[in-house]
Design a protein around this motif. Structure first.
Motif, PDB file in Angstrom:
ATOM      1  N   PRO A 138      -6.100  -8.171  -8.963  1.00 35.05           N
ATOM      2  CA  PRO A 138      -4.954  -6.977  -8.596  1.00 35.05           C
ATOM      3  C   PRO A 138      -5.979  -5.555  -8.198  1.00 35.05           C
ATOM      4  N   ASN A 139      -7.071  -5.572  -8.659  1.00 36.03           N
ATOM      5  CA  ASN A 139      -7.784  -4.244  -8.354  1.00 36.03           C
ATOM      6  C   ASN A 139      -8.795  -4.302  -7.310  1.00 36.03           C
ATOM      7  N   ALA A 140      -8.874  -5.358  -6.739  1.00 36.50           N
ATOM      8  CA  ALA A 140      -9.854  -5.550  -5.377  1.00 36.50           C
ATOM      9  C   ALA A 140      -9.172  -4.961  -4.233  1.00 36.50           C
ATOM     10  N   TYR A 185      11.030   1.064  11.999  1.00 36.27           N
ATOM     11  CA  TYR A 185      10.002   0.637  11.095  1.00 36.27           C
ATOM     12  C   TYR A 185       8.969   1.779  10.778  1.00 36.27           C
ATOM     13  N   LYS A 186       9.588   3.252  10.917  1.00 37.01           N
ATOM     14  CA  LYS A 186       8.627   4.393  10.517  1.00 37.01           C
ATOM     15  C   LYS A 186       8.709   4.373   8.925  1.00 37.01           C
ATOM     16  N   GLY A 187       7.371   4.459   8.401  1.00 39.70           N
ATOM     17  CA  GLY A 187       7.463   4.475   7.027  1.00 39.70           C
ATOM     18  C   GLY A 187       6.736   5.812   6.386  1.00 39.70           C
ATOM     19  N   ASP A 188       5.883   5.392   5.201  1.00 38.43           N
ATOM     20  CA  ASP A 188       5.260   6.570   4.495  1.00 38.43           C
ATOM     21  C   ASP A 188       3.758   6.766   4.969  1.00 38.43           C
ATOM     22  N   LYS A 189       3.235   7.818   5.359  1.00 41.03           N
ATOM     23  CA  LYS A 189       1.949   8.147   5.295  1.00 41.03           C
ATOM     24  C   LYS A 189       1.178   7.669   4.439  1.00 41.03           C
ATOM     25  N   ALA A 190       1.597   7.563   3.037  1.00 35.22           N
ATOM     26  CA  ALA A 190       0.742   6.966   2.007  1.00 35.22           C
ATOM     27  C   ALA A 190       0.304   5.530   2.097  1.00 35.22           C
ATOM     28  N   ASN A 191       0.916   5.016   3.107  1.00 40.54           N
ATOM     29  CA  ASN A 191       0.824   3.328   3.154  1.00 40.54           C
ATOM     30  C   ASN A 191      -0.372   3.168   4.464  1.00 40.54           C
ATOM     31  N   ARG A 192      -0.887   4.389   4.843  1.00 39.10           N
ATOM     32  CA  ARG A 192      -1.928   3.958   6.033  1.00 39.10           C
ATOM     33  C   ARG A 192      -3.292   3.329   5.383  1.00 39.10           C
ATOM     34  N   ILE A 193      -3.739   2.510   6.148  1.00 34.94           N
ATOM     35  CA  ILE A 193      -5.231   2.136   6.074  1.00 34.94           C
ATOM     36  C   ILE A 193      -5.983   3.201   5.504  1.00 34.94           C
ATOM     37  N   ASN A 194      -6.896   3.025   4.566  1.00 32.66           N
ATOM     38  CA  ASN A 194      -7.891   3.980   3.988  1.00 32.66           C
ATOM     39  C   ASN A 194      -9.049   3.246   3.419  1.00 32.66           C
ATOM     40  N   PRO A 195     -10.062   3.865   3.271  1.00 34.88           N
ATOM     41  CA  PRO A 195     -11.321   3.280   2.584  1.00 34.88           C
ATOM     42  C   PRO A 195     -11.182   2.952   1.279  1.00 34.88           C
ATOM     43  N   ASP A 196     -10.260   3.856   0.402  1.00 39.48           N
ATOM     44  CA  ASP A 196     -10.242   3.531  -0.877  1.00 39.48           C
ATOM     45  C   ASP A 196      -9.638   2.089  -1.201  1.00 39.48           C
ATOM     46  N   GLN A 197      -8.637   1.613  -0.274  1.00 38.67           N
ATOM     47  CA  GLN A 197      -7.956   0.471  -0.749  1.00 38.67           C
ATOM     48  C   GLN A 197      -8.477  -0.664   0.085  1.00 38.67           C
ATOM     49  N   TYR A 198      -9.147  -0.508   1.130  1.00 40.43           N
ATOM     50  CA  TYR A 198      -9.581  -1.617   2.091  1.00 40.43           C
ATOM     51  C   TYR A 198     -10.988  -1.815   2.227  1.00 40.43           C
TER      52      TYR A 198
END
Length: 422
Positions: free
Chosen positions: A71-73, A181-194
């Motif tokens: 779950p942390n990967a 389908y406009k959502g939240d900026k926090a959901n953007r792809i980013n290096p910390d999560q991908y």
């Protein structure tokens, strides 16, 4: 090695071809349009059916994710776009989305073990067909990570102010604000999560087909520069002004264009491509000698030294008069060659070699979302052959078997990335 399902792929190809069907075998599906909503609805329907979690960000990019054993990967994402050009085909962009969906469906159907969460993604407004520029969302999302000289093209407020080609009173931001389908900026792809991004795409050219290959292992996106070549002459009556006294901007431009072809071809670089695709003429009246003519020139090559050689040739245009007209050379924009992640390229190369599918290494002459995301997350691309090299046209075609095979390559490359050290 795992294989994706031909019947599922055929069904997706037929289904998504309905959304924006232009009546001639292709689609017109602009970003944020009702047709794009239908395609996104289908994406949600199919991904929800396999238990994926759906998220959207503030640019309406969409993410469908199945969990991994850890779950942390970080996530591994497969992404492309579902919007098209006017009267485009059924494979450009959308194949990468359907392929990402098929990977997730195969993993779930066959209970394939994997550590990292796997995400299928839709990028908003890759084509820029209604709201320029192209690759708008991926450029905006990667803004903080790209070289500063490129940033002006994708500043957020500037993108929101982009006006519709169909309705100049409408901005991208205004249409996005009411988009389903406009959502939240926090959901953007980013290096910390991908951890990585893969993009599957049709080649859009004839290189693979000419070589008898089905899959291309993409190593880079070629450097590109766009210039405007402007000529200033003198308007006068077409019937009364003597030929020897004329300063015809159109004639001057035609002479200069022939000169450019001769000089650039002398460089001898067979893989150098350049195109004059847009012109502006004033006053554009059949009874008036043109006093202004402007043409674009788009130049692409991997080596920046080759591009600089072309720049030197362009600079010579300003050093002389053309049929009595002044010439001005103006840089529109340019980008460096973007090289993809070597480890991910190796995963693709190994996956396709193990599959016995005919393949070769290839460079992308076209721009893709992957080129911008590569600044922030390790990224690579996979190409699949295009019949007759045709794309951005309704006759665009890749067989279901070729599509399925290329998705199987992506699946196995993703699984290799999943097992690799983080």
């Amino acid at each position: 090695m795992y294989f994706c399902d031909l019947k599922r792929m055929e069904d997706k190809i037929k289904t998504f071809a309905k959304f924006g069907d232009a009546g001639h075998g292709g689609v017109t599906r602009y970003s944020l349009s009702p047709e794009s909503i239908l395609a996104r609805d289908e994406f949600v329907k199919r991904m929800t059916a396999i238990g994926a979690t759906i998220e959207t960000d503030d640019l309406a990019n969409m993410y469908a994710t199945i969990p991994g054993s850890d779950p942390n990967a970080k996530r591994i994402v497969m992404a492309s776009h579902c919007d098209s050009v006017k009267n485009g085909g059924n494979y450009d962009g959308i194949l990468g989305v359907m392929g990402a969906m098929e990977v997730l469906e195969t993993v779930v159907a066959e209970s394939i073990p994997h550590k990292h969460p796997l995400t299928a993604m839709i990028w908003t407004n890759e084509e820029g067909s209604e709201f320029p520029p192209c690759m708008m969302s991926s450029g905006t999302v990667s803004y903080d990570y790209m070289p500063e000289r490129f940033r002006d093209n994708f500043e957020f407020n500037k993108m929101m102010a982009s006006r519709s080609i169909l309705d100049p009173e409408m901005t991208f931001g205004e249409k996005l604000s009411t988009f389903k389908y406009k959502g939240d900026k926090a959901n953007r792809i980013n290096p910390d999560q991908y951890k990585a991004m893969f993009e599957l795409h049709i080649e859009q050219g004839p290189i693979l087909e000419d070589a008898g290959k089905d899959v291309g292992v993409v190593t880079c996106v070629l450097g590109q520069m766009l210039y405007r070549i402007k000529f200033y002459g003198q308007a006068a009556h077409a019937g009364t002004f003597p030929m020897k006294k004329r300063k015809d901007a159109f004639y001057a431009a035609s002479e200069a264009l022939c000169y450019l072809h001769e000089e650039i071809d002398k460089l001898g670089h067979e893989d150098l491509v350049y195109t004059t695709g847009e012109v502006v003429i004033h006053p554009c009246v059949n009874t008036v000698i043109p006093d202004f003519f402007d043409f674009s020139i788009d130049v692409r090559h991997e080596n920046p030294e080759v591009l600089n050689q072309v720049r030197e040739i362009l600079a010579t245009l300003e050093k002389r008069e053309w049929q009595g007209c002044k010439c001005e050379v103006v840089l529109g924009w340019n980008r460096d060659t973007v090289y993809f992640d070597e480890k991910l390229i190796d995963h693709v190369r190994e996956a396709v070699a193990e599959s016995d599918i005919p393949y070769m290494e290839i460079k992308s002459g076209a721009g893709h979302d992957a080129q911008y995301i590569s600044y922030m997350v390790p990224t690579t691309m996979i190409f699949v052959v295009s019949k007759d090299g045709l794309s951005h046209t309704e006759v665009e075609y890749t067989t279901p078997e070729q599509c399925t095979n290329s998705v199987s390559v992506m699946l196995n490359a993703v699984l290799k990335a999943d097992k690799a050290d983080d």
